[in-house]
Scaffold this motif. Structure first.
Motif, mmCIF file in Angstrom:
data_model
loop_
_atom_site.group_PDB
_atom_site.id
_atom_site.type_symbol
_atom_site.label_atom_id
_atom_site.label_comp_id
_atom_site.label_asym_id
_atom_site.label_seq_id
_atom_site.Cartn_x
_atom_site.Cartn_y
_atom_site.Cartn_z
ATOM 1 N N LEU A 18 -12.586 0.314 -3.529
ATOM 2 C CA LEU A 18 -13.588 1.248 -4.039
ATOM 3 C C LEU A 18 -14.936 1.025 -3.349
ATOM 4 C CD1 LEU A 18 -14.125 3.502 -6.093
ATOM 5 C CD2 LEU A 18 -14.745 1.724 -7.754
ATOM 6 N N ALA A 19 -15.315 -0.247 -3.207
ATOM 7 C CA ALA A 19 -16.621 -0.569 -2.619
ATOM 8 C C ALA A 19 -16.695 -0.182 -1.144
ATOM 9 C CB ALA A 19 -16.918 -2.058 -2.788
ATOM 10 N N GLN A 20 -15.593 -0.329 -0.423
ATOM 11 C CA GLN A 20 -15.586 -0.067 1.017
ATOM 12 C C GLN A 20 -15.116 1.336 1.376
ATOM 13 O OE1 GLN A 20 -16.865 -1.960 3.271
ATOM 14 N NE2 GLN A 20 -17.236 -3.798 2.044
ATOM 15 N N GLY A 21 -14.772 2.115 0.379
ATOM 16 C CA GLY A 21 -14.269 3.454 0.664
ATOM 17 C C GLY A 21 -12.916 3.436 1.350
ATOM 18 N N ALA A 22 -12.129 2.408 1.069
ATOM 19 C CA ALA A 22 -10.819 2.264 1.703
ATOM 20 C C ALA A 22 -9.753 3.037 0.927
ATOM 21 C CB ALA A 22 -10.430 0.792 1.784
ATOM 22 N N LEU A 23 -8.692 3.411 1.625
ATOM 23 C CA LEU A 23 -7.521 3.972 0.974
ATOM 24 C C LEU A 23 -6.744 2.836 0.311
ATOM 25 C CD1 LEU A 23 -6.356 6.261 3.917
ATOM 26 C CD2 LEU A 23 -7.490 7.019 1.809
ATOM 27 N N LEU A 24 -6.127 3.111 -0.825
ATOM 28 C CA LEU A 24 -5.399 2.069 -1.548
ATOM 29 C C LEU A 24 -3.999 2.541 -1.886
ATOM 30 C CD1 LEU A 24 -5.361 -0.685 -3.043
ATOM 31 C CD2 LEU A 24 -6.104 0.563 -5.088
ATOM 32 N N TYR A 35 10.644 3.112 0.812
ATOM 33 C CA TYR A 35 9.865 3.664 -0.299
ATOM 34 C C TYR A 35 8.371 3.465 -0.057
ATOM 35 C CZ TYR A 35 8.819 5.019 -5.107
ATOM 36 O OH TYR A 35 8.327 5.675 -6.216
ATOM 37 N N LEU A 36 8.008 2.286 0.453
ATOM 38 C CA LEU A 36 6.586 2.020 0.702
ATOM 39 C C LEU A 36 6.064 2.906 1.833
ATOM 40 C CD1 LEU A 36 4.220 0.281 -0.243
ATOM 41 C CD2 LEU A 36 4.720 -1.259 1.655
ATOM 42 N N ALA A 37 6.869 3.115 2.866
ATOM 43 C CA ALA A 37 6.447 4.001 3.951
ATOM 44 C C ALA A 37 6.142 5.394 3.410
ATOM 45 C CB ALA A 37 7.535 4.074 5.027
ATOM 46 N N ALA A 38 7.001 5.882 2.528
ATOM 47 C CA ALA A 38 6.772 7.199 1.927
ATOM 48 C C ALA A 38 5.486 7.200 1.109
ATOM 49 C CB ALA A 38 7.963 7.596 1.058
ATOM 50 N N ALA A 39 5.223 6.099 0.387
ATOM 51 C CA ALA A 39 4.010 6.008 -0.416
ATOM 52 C C ALA A 39 2.762 5.984 0.465
ATOM 53 C CB ALA A 39 4.062 4.758 -1.290
ATOM 54 N N VAL A 40 2.829 5.287 1.596
ATOM 55 C CA VAL A 40 1.694 5.244 2.522
ATOM 56 C C VAL A 40 1.420 6.640 3.071
ATOM 57 C CG1 VAL A 40 0.936 4.411 4.783
ATOM 58 C CG2 VAL A 40 1.965 2.824 3.143
ATOM 59 N N LEU A 41 2.460 7.340 3.486
ATOM 60 C CA LEU A 41 2.287 8.681 4.042
ATOM 61 C C LEU A 41 1.738 9.644 2.993
ATOM 62 C CD1 LEU A 41 5.551 8.609 6.109
ATOM 63 C CD2 LEU A 41 3.258 8.883 7.080
ATOM 64 N N ARG A 42 2.171 9.456 1.765
ATOM 65 C CA ARG A 42 1.629 10.287 0.684
ATOM 66 C C ARG A 42 0.138 10.017 0.508
ATOM 67 N NH1 ARG A 42 5.304 9.119 -2.554
ATOM 68 N NH2 ARG A 42 4.302 7.444 -3.724
ATOM 69 N N THR A 43 -0.251 8.755 0.601
ATOM 70 C CA THR A 43 -1.657 8.385 0.497
ATOM 71 C C THR A 43 -2.464 8.973 1.643
ATOM 72 O OG1 THR A 43 -1.079 6.313 -0.624
ATOM 73 C CG2 THR A 43 -3.256 6.423 0.383
ATOM 74 N N LEU A 44 -1.866 9.023 2.834
ATOM 75 C CA LEU A 44 -2.530 9.594 4.009
ATOM 76 C C LEU A 44 -2.471 11.117 4.028
ATOM 77 C CD1 LEU A 44 -1.180 7.143 6.747
ATOM 78 C CD2 LEU A 44 -3.452 7.116 5.688
ATOM 79 N N GLU A 45 -1.752 11.681 3.064
ATOM 80 C CA GLU A 45 -1.561 13.132 2.972
ATOM 81 C C GLU A 45 -0.883 13.686 4.220
ATOM 82 O OE1 GLU A 45 -5.464 14.689 2.068
ATOM 83 O OE2 GLU A 45 -5.251 14.197 -0.061
ATOM 84 N N VAL A 46 0.177 12.963 4.633
ATOM 85 C CA VAL A 46 0.979 13.366 5.790
ATOM 86 C C VAL A 46 2.391 13.688 5.313
ATOM 87 C CG1 VAL A 46 1.977 12.601 7.982
ATOM 88 C CG2 VAL A 46 -0.374 11.978 7.400
ATOM 89 N N ASP A 47 2.898 14.851 5.651
ATOM 90 C CA ASP A 47 4.277 15.207 5.313
ATOM 91 C C ASP A 47 5.237 14.291 6.073
ATOM 92 O OD1 ASP A 47 3.420 17.255 3.661
ATOM 93 O OD2 ASP A 47 3.506 18.756 5.261
ATOM 94 N N HIS A 48 6.402 14.037 5.484
ATOM 95 C CA HIS A 48 7.359 13.138 6.146
ATOM 96 C C HIS A 48 8.787 13.590 5.881
ATOM 97 C CE1 HIS A 48 8.743 11.146 2.425
ATOM 98 N NE2 HIS A 48 7.488 11.245 2.014
ATOM 99 N N THR A 49 9.702 12.974 6.631
ATOM 100 C CA THR A 49 11.123 13.300 6.504
ATOM 101 C C THR A 49 11.927 12.094 6.029
ATOM 102 O OG1 THR A 49 11.463 12.767 8.853
ATOM 103 C CG2 THR A 49 10.988 15.075 8.299
ATOM 104 N N ILE A 50 11.273 11.110 5.432
ATOM 105 C CA ILE A 50 11.961 9.911 4.948
ATOM 106 C C ILE A 50 12.767 10.268 3.705
ATOM 107 C CG2 ILE A 50 11.667 7.594 3.994
ATOM 108 C CD1 ILE A 50 9.135 7.342 5.686
ATOM 109 N N THR A 51 14.044 9.947 3.728
ATOM 110 C CA THR A 51 14.921 10.203 2.588
ATOM 111 C C THR A 51 14.990 8.946 1.720
ATOM 112 O OG1 THR A 51 16.261 11.753 3.879
ATOM 113 C CG2 THR A 51 17.243 10.864 1.855
ATOM 114 N N LEU A 52 14.719 9.116 0.433
ATOM 115 C CA LEU A 52 14.750 7.984 -0.499
ATOM 116 C C LEU A 52 16.010 8.086 -1.355
ATOM 117 C CD1 LEU A 52 11.000 7.999 -1.610
ATOM 118 C CD2 LEU A 52 12.081 6.666 0.215
#
Length: 270
Positions: free
Chosen positions: A146-152, A181-198
């Motif tokens: 929050l303090a550094q304006g970082a993505l979490l 699963y974590l890769a999908a979560a990171v891409l969701r945080t970056l607001e990037v569409d992906h083709t990873i199947t969970l």
């Protein structure tokens, strides 16, 4: 503008648990998967991964942070401190102060900084003090983000990781399912569409009391004991390894092909 993703940290980011001999150090991991998806979105995307298993925070700061800064990333991921939490004589306040300083250094580059909380693994009732440290670590990570304006990416709050198949038998490293699963979560945080199947991992299997006791015994003898012995001997896993992708690559060129080329070059190095 060229997008450049640089990943820093320990086994969490190196990819331990997502075993694949076609990739450097025999692992793939969430960061490689994210880089590949970013390259699908923009083929000019570049990627470096400096993370190495068993490294404590000071190792990451000393050997990775300035190297990452020199690579001029537009996106940098940072996860370190988990191995410090496992050490008996760790001062959490000192550790968290050094963590915050490292994040500030990365944020000062102007790159987007991606941080992670640590999952609240219930390893064993005998290791409850580690959970308290882990919770303290996660609170500060959220504050720093929050303090550094970082993505979490709030890994510690993800209910999906309650499933045992998300973890390796050592209970410390994510399995291939966990990395995907974590890769999908990171891409969701970056607001990037992906083709990873969970995959649906099904219900958590029920265990009898004796099965639970047997699992606990196997874990202490098969994983905890050897880990403590390595720490006592100061022979951490992967001490002779080098970073998987020390210089930026273009994942769009084919990461397995790039890995083969690198393996052919290694015998001629030095």
């Amino acid at each position: 503008m060229t997008h450049r993703f640089v990943a820093l940290g320990d086994s969490f980011t190196e990819g331990v648990g997502d075993w694949d001999e076609r990739y450097p150090n025999g692992v793939r991991g969430w960061a490689d998967r994210v880089a590949r998806q970013l390259a699908k979105d923009d083929p000019a995307t570049e990627y470096a991964n400096l993370a190495l298993r068993s490294r404590v925070l000071d190792d990451v700061v000393e050997h990775q942070v300035e190297r990452a800064v020199a690579l001029e990333p537009t996106l940098v991921s940072f996860f370190a401190g988990g191995n410090d939490i496992l050490q008996v004589r760790t001062s959490m306040e000192d550790l968290l102060g050094r963590y915050e300083a490292a994040v500030a250094r990365l944020a000062a580059t102007g790159a987007r900084v991606l941080l992670f909380t640590s999952y609240d693994l219930r390893l064993s009732p005998l290791l409850e003090p580690l959970r308290l440290r882990n919770n303290q670590f996660n609170r500060r990570v959220r504050e720093v983000a929050l303090a550094q304006g970082a993505l979490l990416v709030d890994h510690g709050a993800m209910r999906a990781y309650r499933h045992p198949r998300m973890w390796e038998p050592d209970r410390l490293h994510m399995s291939r399912h966990g990395h995907r699963y974590l890769a999908a979560a990171v891409l969701r945080t970056l607001e990037v569409d992906h083709t990873i199947t969970l995959r649906d991992l099904g219900d958590v299997p029920a265990r009898s009391r004796w099965e639970a006791v047997g699992d606990e015994w196997d874990w202490w003898n098969g994983w905890v004991g050897p880990m403590l012995l390595r720490r006592w001997r100061r022979t951490p896993l992967g001490r002779d390894l080098t970073p998987r992708w020390p210089e930026p690559i273009r994942p769009a060129d084919g990461m397995k092909r790039l890995a083969r080329e690198r393996s052919r070059e290694r015998p001629h190095e030095g």
